[in-house]
Design an enzyme around this catalytic site. Structure first.
Site, PDB file in Angstrom:
ATOM      1  N   GLU A   1       9.592  -7.944  -5.412  1.00 16.10           N
ATOM      2  CA  GLU A   1      10.043  -7.568  -4.059  1.00 16.10           C
ATOM      3  C   GLU A   1       8.880  -6.817  -3.421  1.00 16.10           C
ATOM      4  O   GLU A   1       8.691  -5.626  -3.670  1.00 16.10           O
ATOM      5  CB  GLU A   1      11.304  -6.702  -4.188  1.00 16.10           C
ATOM      6  CG  GLU A   1      12.200  -6.802  -2.982  1.00 16.10           C
ATOM      7  CD  GLU A   1      11.701  -5.972  -1.821  1.00 16.10           C
ATOM      8  OE1 GLU A   1      11.005  -6.538  -0.933  1.00 16.10           O
ATOM      9  OE2 GLU A   1      11.985  -4.779  -1.796  1.00 16.10           O
TER      10      GLU A   1
ATOM     11  N   CYS B   1      10.368  -1.942   3.765  1.00 16.20           N
ATOM     12  CA  CYS B   1       9.700  -3.237   3.611  1.00 16.20           C
ATOM     13  C   CYS B   1      10.188  -4.250   4.641  1.00 16.20           C
ATOM     14  O   CYS B   1       9.442  -5.136   5.043  1.00 16.20           O
ATOM     15  CB  CYS B   1       9.864  -3.767   2.192  1.00 16.20           C
ATOM     16  SG  CYS B   1      11.567  -3.901   1.678  1.00 16.20           S
TER      17      CYS B   1
HETATM   18  P1  NAD Z   1       0.972   1.333  -4.154  1.00 14.90           P
HETATM   19  O1  NAD Z   1       0.989  -0.136  -4.144  1.00 14.90           O
HETATM   20  O2  NAD Z   1      -0.160   2.027  -4.824  1.00 14.90           O
HETATM   21  O3  NAD Z   1       2.298   1.891  -4.841  1.00 14.90           O
HETATM   22  C1  NAD Z   1       3.584   1.355  -4.611  1.00 14.90           C
HETATM   23  C2  NAD Z   1       4.439   1.648  -5.860  1.00 14.90           C
HETATM   24  O4  NAD Z   1       3.958   0.904  -6.949  1.00 14.90           O
HETATM   25  C3  NAD Z   1       4.384   3.125  -6.293  1.00 14.90           C
HETATM   26  O5  NAD Z   1       5.664   3.565  -6.592  1.00 14.90           O
HETATM   27  C4  NAD Z   1       3.511   3.136  -7.539  1.00 14.90           C
HETATM   28  O6  NAD Z   1       3.946   4.088  -8.494  1.00 14.90           O
HETATM   29  C5  NAD Z   1       3.692   1.737  -8.069  1.00 14.90           C
HETATM   30  N1  NAD Z   1       2.479   1.267  -8.729  1.00 14.90           N
HETATM   31  C6  NAD Z   1       1.214   1.313  -8.245  1.00 14.90           C
HETATM   32  N2  NAD Z   1       0.353   0.779  -9.130  1.00 14.90           N
HETATM   33  C7  NAD Z   1       1.088   0.398 -10.211  1.00 14.90           C
HETATM   34  C8  NAD Z   1       0.769  -0.212 -11.459  1.00 14.90           C
HETATM   35  N3  NAD Z   1      -0.477  -0.565 -11.771  1.00 14.90           N
HETATM   36  N4  NAD Z   1       1.777  -0.434 -12.328  1.00 14.90           N
HETATM   37  C9  NAD Z   1       3.050  -0.103 -12.026  1.00 14.90           C
HETATM   38  N5  NAD Z   1       3.408   0.464 -10.861  1.00 14.90           N
HETATM   39  C10 NAD Z   1       2.445   0.710  -9.956  1.00 14.90           C
HETATM   40  O7  NAD Z   1       0.986   1.782  -2.665  1.00 14.90           O
HETATM   41  P2  NAD Z   1       1.439   3.095  -1.905  1.00 14.90           P
HETATM   42  O8  NAD Z   1       0.243   3.732  -1.291  1.00 14.90           O
HETATM   43  O9  NAD Z   1       2.324   3.961  -2.719  1.00 14.90           O
HETATM   44  O10 NAD Z   1       2.291   2.406  -0.771  1.00 14.90           O
HETATM   45  C11 NAD Z   1       1.659   1.680   0.242  1.00 14.90           C
HETATM   46  C12 NAD Z   1       1.985   0.224   0.248  1.00 14.90           C
HETATM   47  O11 NAD Z   1       3.006  -0.107  -0.676  1.00 14.90           O
HETATM   48  C13 NAD Z   1       2.525  -0.167   1.612  1.00 14.90           C
HETATM   49  O12 NAD Z   1       1.502  -0.681   2.406  1.00 14.90           O
HETATM   50  C14 NAD Z   1       3.576  -1.193   1.303  1.00 14.90           C
HETATM   51  O13 NAD Z   1       3.048  -2.480   1.422  1.00 14.90           O
HETATM   52  C15 NAD Z   1       3.886  -1.051  -0.124  1.00 14.90           C
HETATM   53  N6  NAD Z   1       5.247  -0.649  -0.397  1.00 14.90           N
HETATM   54  C16 NAD Z   1       6.194  -1.617  -0.363  1.00 14.90           C
HETATM   55  C17 NAD Z   1       7.504  -1.281  -0.618  1.00 14.90           C
HETATM   56  C18 NAD Z   1       8.588  -2.320  -0.599  1.00 14.90           C
HETATM   57  O14 NAD Z   1       9.736  -1.948  -0.501  1.00 14.90           O
HETATM   58  N7  NAD Z   1       8.286  -3.587  -0.718  1.00 14.90           N
HETATM   59  C19 NAD Z   1       7.849   0.024  -0.894  1.00 14.90           C
HETATM   60  C20 NAD Z   1       6.841   1.009  -0.917  1.00 14.90           C
HETATM   61  C21 NAD Z   1       5.538   0.638  -0.687  1.00 14.90           C
END
Ligand code: NAD
Length: 478
Positions: free
Chosen positions: A252, A286
């Site tokens: 997702e 999202c």
């Molecule tokens: P991010 O991608 O670094 O983190 C998003 C989530 O993924 C965090 O909870 C983090 O703990 C987890 N994560 C990150 N790297 C991981 C890994 N290697 N293994 C497992 N989990 C991992 O980004 P961010 O700065 O926290 O958020 C920004 C971007 O994330 C936004 O631009 C948006 O696109 C996306 N986002 C999407 C949703 C959604 O509902 N689809 C929700 C939150 C953030």
């Protein structure tokens, strides 16, 4: 106004709460002030191995548990969430920033998801195939096995429940790593499961260095399914890790919701709906409406009405009763907004409202409207994930559809038109997992939630969400 962050943080493994023990810690911060308010223990490699062992035991136990007993645990967890709603919602606001009304709504939705999945747990059916007299072929749907789930900080209560409920309904065990930044909400959800009688080994909750945790959990032969909610780049990275053991996946990921507004829409009603929806959770959703493509004849009126309503949105601490939009969840988001707004302005966009960080301290960014944003601007191509509305005009229906399908994302899309034939055609032609026609409500417990293209695959919620945790087997008997 309550300002106490009343969460006791820990890892939940094999039915035990773990903290201290020389583990590294990470601060959980209040986005309204930026101040640290609790230390979260981070899992060691040994903790993760213990979680995997427990999940293996938990799977054997839970797949052998009667569906009605699984359902009873889910229902009791829903009851406990509702009873504890005020406390859990306060924790969510103090670590994520969203306003209290939204945090309480999130608890209510999470409880409804649990009730729905309690029903689904009892509706997993197979088939008997027609065969010559005295012989049989059966089609069985069985739980896939232990699940590794990772979810983001934007819905710190609901995202956790959305991962755990379908896994438990299907008969799987689970190890979940919620966001470290919003750990308190996840811990409270786990306490509800524990107090509802979920056997300790069935669900583990860990926090840690995300890359270390996901590599260890996904490399293990114990894990049979990956379920992830978060950004597209991290999702693609995790899928590559999951490929090594060929595990089942539900992804997702992010979106860039196009909103097509046609000149025959009910303009005032459309503006009221869209402005409220745009700034929900400070745009960190999202399925947020992101790029607003408005037919030429009403573009100026739409832009003026959008800007006027946006200026009236009261930004403030999510705990304050009169706040309509809280701070962003972490310092990365206002920084990203600033860069996107500057880029768009440089490309010729007009700032009709906001466009700056808040002056309150913390991670605030003002509700922002940018008009005449060129399609080449970064914000028109990258998911802003924040309180920035991007306005652009179009001439024909074909132009609007081409624009809606231009980006690699395909999560949510919205259309506003009173023309019935056009409504049907847009529902068919737009490449998105969820489409709102004169509506912004895309999510309900019984309705599949998920995207296409880079926005991911597999649905959550609805019967589809449980099916995503099952494998199919055929048994032929002569
Ligand atoms: P991010 O991608 O670094 O983190 C998003 C989530 O993924 C965090 O909870 C983090 O703990 C987890 N994560 C990150 N790297 C991981 C890994 N290697 N293994 C497992 N989990 C991992 O980004 P961010 O700065 O926290 O958020 C920004 C971007 O994330 C936004 O631009 C948006 O696109 C996306 N986002 C999407 C949703 C959604 O509902 N689809 C929700 C939150 C953030």
């Amino acid at each position: 106004m309550t300002t106490t962050y009343d969460a006791t943080l820990g890892l939940y493994i094999a039915g035990e709460w773990l903290s201290g023990g020389g583990r590294d810690t990470q601060d959980v911060r209040n986005p309204a002030t930026g101040a640290g308010q609790a230390a979260l223990p981070l899992a060691t490699a040994a903790d993760l191995d213990a979680a995997l062992d427990a999940a293996q035991r938990g799977f054997v136990l839970w797949r052998g548990t009667a569906p009605e007993a699984r359902a009873a645990v889910l229902q009791k967890t829903a009851r406990l969430l509702r009873e504890r709603a005020d406390r859990i919602a306060a924790i969510a606001t103090l670590e994520q920033g969203k306003i209290q009304a939204e945090a309480k709504g999130e608890v209510a939705f999470a409880a409804a998801l649990l009730d729905f999945h309690a029903g689904e747990a009892q509706r997993i059916y197979g088939r008997v195939l027609q065969r010559p007299m005295g012989t049989r072929s059966l089609v069985l749907h069985q739980p896939v096995g232990p699940v590794a789930a990772f979810c983001a900080w934007n819905f710190p209560i609901m995202n956790v429940v959305r991962k755990i409920a379908p896994a438990l309904a299907a008969g799987c065990s689970i190890i979940i790593k919620p966001s470290e930044e919003t750990a308190g909400s996840a811990v409270e959800v786990m306490r509800c499961f524990q107090d509802a009688g979920l056997p300790g080994d069935v669900a583990q909750c860990v926090f840690g260095v995300p890359d270390m945790v996901s590599r260890r959990l996904l490399a293990s032969p114990v894990t049979r399914k990956l379920s992830f909610t978060g950004s597209v780049p991290v999702g693609k990275h995790l899928m590559k890790l999951a490929a090594d053991t060929m595990m089942k996946t539900t992804m997702e990921l992010g979106g860039h919701g196009p909103v097509l507004v046609f000149d025959d829409c009910d303009l005032e009603k459309t503006l009221d709906l869209l402005v409220a929806h745009k700034f929900r959770n400070a745009g960190q959703v999202c399925i947020a409406p992101t790029r607003f493509h408005v037919q030429e004849g009403i573009y100026d009126r739409f832009a003026a009405g959008f800007a006027e309503r946006t200026k009236a949105v009261k930004m403030g601490d999510g705990m304050a009763a009169d706040s309509q939009m809280g701070p962003m969840a972490n310092p990365r988001r206002p920084e990203a907004m600033e860069a996107l707004v500057e880029d768009a302005r440089g490309a010729g966009a007009r700032v009709l409202a906001g466009g700056t960080r808040g002056s309150e301290g913390g991670f605030f960014f003002t509700p922002t409207v940018l008009a005449d944003v060129p399609l080449t601007a970064r914000a028109m191509n990258e998911e802003p994930f924040g309180p920035v509305a991007l306005l652009h005009s179009f001439a024909s229906v074909d132009d609007a559809i081409a624009e809606a399908n231009r980006l690699p994302f395909g999560l949510a899309a919205y259309c506003f038109t009173e023309n019935g034939r056009r409504q049907n055609m847009l529902g068919d032609a737009i490449e998105a997992g969820m489409i709102g026609i004169n509506s912004v409500r895309l999510s309900a417990p019984d309705s599949p939630f998920g995207g296409v293209k880079d926005s991911g695959h597999g649905s959550e919620d609805g019967p589809e969400g449980v099916a995503a945790h099952l494998v199919t087997k055929s048994v032929h008997m002569v």
